[in-house]
Design a protein around this motif. Structure first.
Motif, PDB file in Angstrom:
ATOM      1  N   ARG A 554      24.278  65.193  16.258  1.00 10.33           N
ATOM      2  CA  ARG A 554      23.821  64.346  17.354  1.00 10.33           C
ATOM      3  C   ARG A 554      23.873  62.873  16.952  1.00 10.33           C
ATOM      4  O   ARG A 554      24.273  62.004  17.729  1.00 10.33           O
ATOM      5  CB  ARG A 554      22.402  64.747  17.747  1.00 10.33           C
ATOM      6  CG  ARG A 554      21.937  64.272  19.143  1.00 10.33           C
ATOM      7  CD  ARG A 554      21.543  62.807  19.191  1.00 10.33           C
ATOM      8  NE  ARG A 554      20.439  62.530  18.280  1.00 10.33           N
ATOM      9  CZ  ARG A 554      19.164  62.582  18.635  1.00 10.33           C
ATOM     10  NH1 ARG A 554      18.827  62.941  19.866  1.00 10.33           N
ATOM     11  NH2 ARG A 554      18.229  62.275  17.752  1.00 10.33           N
ATOM     12  N   ALA A 555      23.483  62.587  15.696  1.00 10.33           N
ATOM     13  CA  ALA A 555      23.501  61.204  15.235  1.00 10.33           C
ATOM     14  C   ALA A 555      24.916  60.638  15.192  1.00 10.33           C
ATOM     15  O   ALA A 555      25.116  59.437  15.334  1.00 10.33           O
ATOM     16  CB  ALA A 555      22.854  61.107  13.854  1.00 10.33           C
ATOM     17  N   ALA A 556      25.897  61.506  14.992  1.00  7.96           N
ATOM     18  CA  ALA A 556      27.296  61.052  14.979  1.00  7.96           C
ATOM     19  C   ALA A 556      27.810  60.771  16.387  1.00  7.96           C
ATOM     20  O   ALA A 556      28.796  60.052  16.553  1.00  7.96           O
ATOM     21  CB  ALA A 556      28.174  62.092  14.295  1.00  7.96           C
ATOM     22  N   HIS A 557      27.151  61.344  17.400  1.00  8.85           N
ATOM     23  CA  HIS A 557      27.566  61.144  18.803  1.00  8.85           C
ATOM     24  C   HIS A 557      26.315  60.882  19.652  1.00  8.85           C
ATOM     25  O   HIS A 557      25.988  61.647  20.561  1.00  8.85           O
ATOM     26  CB  HIS A 557      28.314  62.367  19.324  1.00  8.85           C
ATOM     27  CG  HIS A 557      29.497  62.766  18.502  1.00  8.85           C
ATOM     28  ND1 HIS A 557      30.729  62.160  18.601  1.00  8.85           N
ATOM     29  CD2 HIS A 557      29.617  63.713  17.529  1.00  8.85           C
ATOM     30  CE1 HIS A 557      31.566  62.718  17.745  1.00  8.85           C
ATOM     31  NE2 HIS A 557      30.922  63.649  17.078  1.00  8.85           N
ATOM     32  N   PRO A 558      25.594  59.804  19.397  1.00  7.20           N
ATOM     33  CA  PRO A 558      24.290  59.603  20.041  1.00  7.20           C
ATOM     34  C   PRO A 558      24.356  59.458  21.553  1.00  7.20           C
ATOM     35  O   PRO A 558      23.365  59.746  22.236  1.00  7.20           O
ATOM     36  CB  PRO A 558      23.763  58.327  19.377  1.00  7.20           C
ATOM     37  CG  PRO A 558      24.996  57.614  18.887  1.00  7.20           C
ATOM     38  CD  PRO A 558      25.950  58.695  18.496  1.00  7.20           C
ATOM     39  N   ASP A 559      25.486  59.006  22.088  1.00  5.51           N
ATOM     40  CA  ASP A 559      25.595  58.798  23.531  1.00  5.51           C
ATOM     41  C   ASP A 559      26.147  60.017  24.258  1.00  5.51           C
ATOM     42  O   ASP A 559      26.178  60.029  25.492  1.00  5.51           O
ATOM     43  CB  ASP A 559      26.498  57.597  23.830  1.00  5.51           C
ATOM     44  CG  ASP A 559      25.938  56.311  23.238  1.00  5.51           C
ATOM     45  OD1 ASP A 559      24.696  56.185  23.209  1.00  5.51           O
ATOM     46  OD2 ASP A 559      26.738  55.461  22.815  1.00  5.51           O
ATOM     47  N   ARG A 560      26.555  61.035  23.489  1.00  6.76           N
ATOM     48  CA  ARG A 560      27.217  62.180  24.132  1.00  6.76           C
ATOM     49  C   ARG A 560      26.464  63.492  23.946  1.00  6.76           C
ATOM     50  O   ARG A 560      26.705  64.441  24.691  1.00  6.76           O
ATOM     51  CB  ARG A 560      28.641  62.324  23.594  1.00  6.76           C
ATOM     52  CG  ARG A 560      29.515  61.091  23.832  1.00  6.76           C
ATOM     53  CD  ARG A 560      30.941  61.349  23.373  1.00  6.76           C
ATOM     54  NE  ARG A 560      31.552  62.430  24.129  1.00  6.76           N
ATOM     55  CZ  ARG A 560      32.728  62.978  23.848  1.00  6.76           C
ATOM     56  NH1 ARG A 560      33.406  62.545  22.794  1.00  6.76           N
ATOM     57  NH2 ARG A 560      33.222  63.945  24.589  1.00  6.76           N
ATOM     58  N   LEU A 561      25.583  63.567  22.939  1.00  2.12           N
ATOM     59  CA  LEU A 561      24.920  64.828  22.633  1.00  2.12           C
ATOM     60  C   LEU A 561      23.409  64.627  22.557  1.00  2.12           C
ATOM     61  O   LEU A 561      22.931  63.540  22.235  1.00  2.12           O
ATOM     62  CB  LEU A 561      25.428  65.398  21.306  1.00  2.12           C
ATOM     63  CG  LEU A 561      26.925  65.690  21.192  1.00  2.12           C
ATOM     64  CD1 LEU A 561      27.283  66.129  19.778  1.00  2.12           C
ATOM     65  CD2 LEU A 561      27.359  66.748  22.203  1.00  2.12           C
ATOM     66  N   ARG A 562      22.672  65.703  22.836  1.00  3.32           N
ATOM     67  CA  ARG A 562      21.217  65.669  22.712  1.00  3.32           C
ATOM     68  C   ARG A 562      20.710  67.029  22.265  1.00  3.32           C
ATOM     69  O   ARG A 562      21.322  68.071  22.538  1.00  3.32           O
ATOM     70  CB  ARG A 562      20.554  65.283  24.037  1.00  3.32           C
ATOM     71  CG  ARG A 562      20.858  66.214  25.201  1.00  3.32           C
ATOM     72  CD  ARG A 562      20.232  65.682  26.480  1.00  3.32           C
ATOM     73  NE  ARG A 562      20.729  66.374  27.649  1.00  3.32           N
ATOM     74  CZ  ARG A 562      20.189  67.478  28.175  1.00  3.32           C
ATOM     75  NH1 ARG A 562      19.107  68.018  27.604  1.00  3.32           N
ATOM     76  NH2 ARG A 562      20.710  68.045  29.254  1.00  3.32           N
ATOM     77  N   LEU A 563      19.575  67.014  21.562  1.00  5.45           N
ATOM     78  CA  LEU A 563      18.896  68.241  21.164  1.00  5.45           C
ATOM     79  C   LEU A 563      17.939  68.676  22.270  1.00  5.45           C
ATOM     80  O   LEU A 563      17.300  67.838  22.905  1.00  5.45           O
ATOM     81  CB  LEU A 563      18.108  68.008  19.872  1.00  5.45           C
ATOM     82  CG  LEU A 563      18.864  68.126  18.544  1.00  5.45           C
ATOM     83  CD1 LEU A 563      18.015  67.553  17.425  1.00  5.45           C
ATOM     84  CD2 LEU A 563      19.225  69.567  18.252  1.00  5.45           C
ATOM     85  N   LEU A 564      17.827  69.964  22.469  1.00  3.96           N
ATOM     86  CA  LEU A 564      16.831  70.445  23.420  1.00  3.96           C
ATOM     87  C   LEU A 564      15.419  70.232  22.885  1.00  3.96           C
ATOM     88  O   LEU A 564      14.463  70.130  23.654  1.00  3.96           O
ATOM     89  CB  LEU A 564      17.052  71.933  23.727  1.00  3.96           C
ATOM     90  CG  LEU A 564      18.202  72.277  24.680  1.00  3.96           C
ATOM     91  CD1 LEU A 564      18.176  73.766  25.008  1.00  3.96           C
ATOM     92  CD2 LEU A 564      18.148  71.450  25.952  1.00  3.96           C
ATOM     93  N   GLY A 565      15.248  70.187  21.569  1.00  5.17           N
ATOM     94  CA  GLY A 565      13.934  69.966  20.992  1.00  5.17           C
ATOM     95  C   GLY A 565      13.004  71.139  21.171  1.00  5.17           C
ATOM     96  O   GLY A 565      11.804  70.968  21.381  1.00  5.17           O
ATOM     97  N   ALA A 566      13.548  72.350  21.089  1.00  5.99           N
ATOM     98  CA  ALA A 566      12.732  73.560  21.267  1.00  5.99           C
ATOM     99  C   ALA A 566      13.030  74.558  20.166  1.00  5.99           C
ATOM    100  O   ALA A 566      13.570  75.639  20.413  1.00  5.99           O
ATOM    101  CB  ALA A 566      13.006  74.169  22.640  1.00  5.99           C
TER     102      ALA A 566
END
Length: 631
Positions: A554-566
């Motif tokens: 995610r850090a490599a693609h901060p504008d394109r990917l996100r974690l669900l955080g679950a």
């Protein structure tokens, strides 16, 4: 005097044609005598004039001229040498060194498949030739078993540059023509012309080498079909079939057969891996295929082995001492025996290497003598000491944890890498070298003695503890999901029901996904990097594995990917060790404790992991060392 094209014919008043060695898609290869130097050579002749229309003949002449120019740019022991080029009356003759006419394809027809260690030796020599080809700004574009032959001493030679290209070469292929053999063609070159022009790169030749290695160890090509069109479709879209016989070559083959050329294993890293495997065991001779008999069709190098094939055959009568064992299917010795042999080889080959600092390992011995078994009782530690450095298996594509920074120097960085260096120092080693491992190969690489220990986001499970031992855990991670930033309707785990979720085969996250979320459609790949590429391309809806790994992507693609955080499960990362070596395990446990107690663990976490996703990682505190009871 008869001219070329028939036995007894003379080319350029110098080369007497003796007998045809084989016929391929573009010409005939003759055994010939160089009457000026009194040596045998091979002479390649285009198909007879009049057999094709003038435009096609002219195209073939240009292609033959380009082949000669391409090979003439290269001087390497694993690339066929060109002695002379003759062009007259619309015909081109290429005079080459004569090597054995039996190709790797002939060996595969004779033996079905070959042992991985022998394939590694052949692959290493071909790759070195291929790197020389690329260094000369030439692309081969038709690497396959039919174009790999052998010299008298058994060395592999790369042949047939008939469709090679290089900087400044004129384009001699037609716009809608498929250049190369379909089942060895890289995916980026197998796309329809309507998708845009297809530019060959060195990565395409490396893909073809990967297909060749797969076929050599498995006895079949990875991508097949009844027609060339269906073969090309499989090349572009089909998953790599599972490998049963590749052994230590599996990670390399998987890396070479990544469909994205940007993510494919490069030549420098491939050579390192092949060299490591090829040096594991001495090679034994294997007889070459029986000599071809007149009329048996064996001079056709393609032999109907693949749909839509191009190509030719080659050269020389003298049998070659091939480097292949006579019984490729012979049972292997038990794992423990193989490991003992590997350790003995490592010790025997240690002369001339730098030894460990005497004070370092002596101090470790004193510590272990007080607490339990002496460290010198560990075969792994003793072999590494004799070798002069520690070999640690790590991942190469996990930002934050372990990432290959420079393939040329083998430099890695990350949280796992910091821990591995601390363990090496605690064990008394001034030098540590890293070997890339993947999820599927970790147990094999460790139990076969190819690495001394593993620090590679290696989850401790009861199933794995049947084969290997663990020290730790040194980190706790939670399994989570990575999705695209613009994925509408995916706000929680429940929204992934019925969607395509990618993970790595034979991994703990893959097993847990099947158990916890059976309604999700699992897509299994060879690495998480491949999964993330497919997520970015939109061919899967999510990627699942440990949150710390996903945070790095995610850090490599901060504008394109996100974690669900679950996060829905906890993974305990441990250092993988050989079973039955309590002194080594105790020493590694001491190294982990020292990292935690000294604050080095927290500093490494803050440097590598905290910047990735500080609010989403499951835990920033060191875990309890459950696998490391205090003495």
């Amino acid at each position: 005097m008869r001219t070329g094209g028939t036995p007894g014919g003379v080319v350029d008043g110098r080369y007497t044609l003796l007998r045809p060695l084989g016929r391929g898609g573009m010409g005939v290869v003759w055994e010939a005598l160089d009457t000026r130097l009194n040596r045998q050579v091979a002479v390649k002749e285009l198909l007879f004039r009049g057999a094709v229309d003038p435009d096609t003949q002219a195209q073939w002449v240009r292609r033959a001229r380009r082949e000669a120019e391409a090979i003439a740019r290269i001087d390497h022991e694993h690339v066929v040498a060109v002695h002379d080029v003759i062009e007259a009356e619309g015909q081109v003759w290429i005079v080459m060194e004569q090597v054995d006419p039996h190709s790797l394809a002939d060996l595969l027809r004779e033996h079905d498949r070959l042992p991985p260690l022998n394939v590694a030796r052949i692959g290493l020599e071909v790759l070195r030739g291929l790197r020389a080809v690329h260094a000369a700004a030439v692309l081969h574009r038709d690497v396959k078993p039919h174009n790999i032959l052998f010299r008298r001493d058994g060395r592999a030679v790369l042949m047939d540059f008939g469709i090679a290209t290089f900087e400044g070469a004129a384009q001699v292929t037609r716009r809608h023509e498929t250049v190369g053999t379909p089942q060895y063609l890289a995916p980026e070159l197998a796309s329809p012309w309507t998708d845009g022009p297809r530019e060959a790169t060195p990565a395409a030749d490396l893909w073809s080498l990967g297909v060749t290695l797969f076929e050599a160890v498995e006895g079949r090509a990875p991508f097949r079909g009844p027609t060339p069109v269906e073969v090309l479709h499989a090349v572009r879209h089909a998953d790599l079939p599972p490998m049963r016989h590749a052994g230590p070559l599996r990670p390399l083959i998987e890396g070479l057969l990544v469909k994205d050329p940007e993510s494919r294993t490069g030549a420098a890293r491939a050579e390192q891996l092949l060299q490591h495997v090829a040096q594991e065991t001495p090679l034994q001779p294997l007889p070459l295929p029986r000599p071809a008999r007149a009329g048996d069709g064996r001079n056709d190098t393609d032999g109907g082995r693949e749909a839509g094939a191009t190509t030719e055959v080659h050269l020389e009568r003298t049998p070659v001492p091939s480097p292949l064992p006579a019984a490729p299917d012979a049972p292997r010795p038990p794992a423990a025996s193989r490991r003992r042999r590997a350790l003995l080889r490592a010790a025997a080959g240690a002369a001339g290497l730098a030894l460990l600092a005497a004070a370092g390992w002596y101090g470790v011995e004193r510590l272990r003598e007080e607490a339990g078994p002496r460290l010198s009782s560990s075969p792994t530690w003793q072999a590494a000491r004799d070798r002069g450095y520690l070999l640690v298996g790590v991942k190469e594509d996990q930002p934050g944890l372990s990432r290959l920074v420079d393939p040329a120097t083998g430099e890695y960085e990350g949280f796992d890498v910091d821990l591995a260096r601390a363990v090496a120092e605690r064990l008394g080693f001034e030098e540590v070298r890293f070997e890339t491992v993947n999820t599927k190969s970790r147990e094999y690489r460790l139990t076969s003695g190819q690495v001394d220990l593993i620090v590679a986001s290696y989850s401790i499970t009861e199933e794995r503890k049947k084969e290997v031992d663990f020290a730790g855990p040194y980190y706790l991670a939670g399994q989570d999901f990575l999705v695209r930033e613009d994925a509408d309707g995916i706000d929680g785990v429940e929204d992934l029901a019925g969607r395509q979720v990618c993970t790595v085969e034979r991994s703990t996250p893959a097993d847990r996904l099947e158990d916890e979320y059976p309604r999700m459609k699992r897509q299994l790949r060879v690495s998480y990097g491949v999964c993330v590429d497919e997520l970015l391309a939109g061919t899967v809806d999510a990627v699942t594995t440990d949150d710390v790994i996903l945070a790095g992507y995610r850090a490599a693609h901060p504008d394109r990917l996100r974690l669900l955080g679950a996060p829905f499960a906890i993974e305990h990362y441990g250092v993988g060790l050989h079973k039955g070596e309590p002194a080594l395990k105790a020493a590694v446990c001491e190294a982990i404790r020292e990292q935690i107690d000294s604050g080095a663990w927290k500093r490494s976490y803050d440097r590598h992991l905290k910047p990735l996703a500080p609010a989403e990682l499951s835990d920033s505190r060191p875990p309890e060392l459950r696998e490391c009871p205090r003495p």
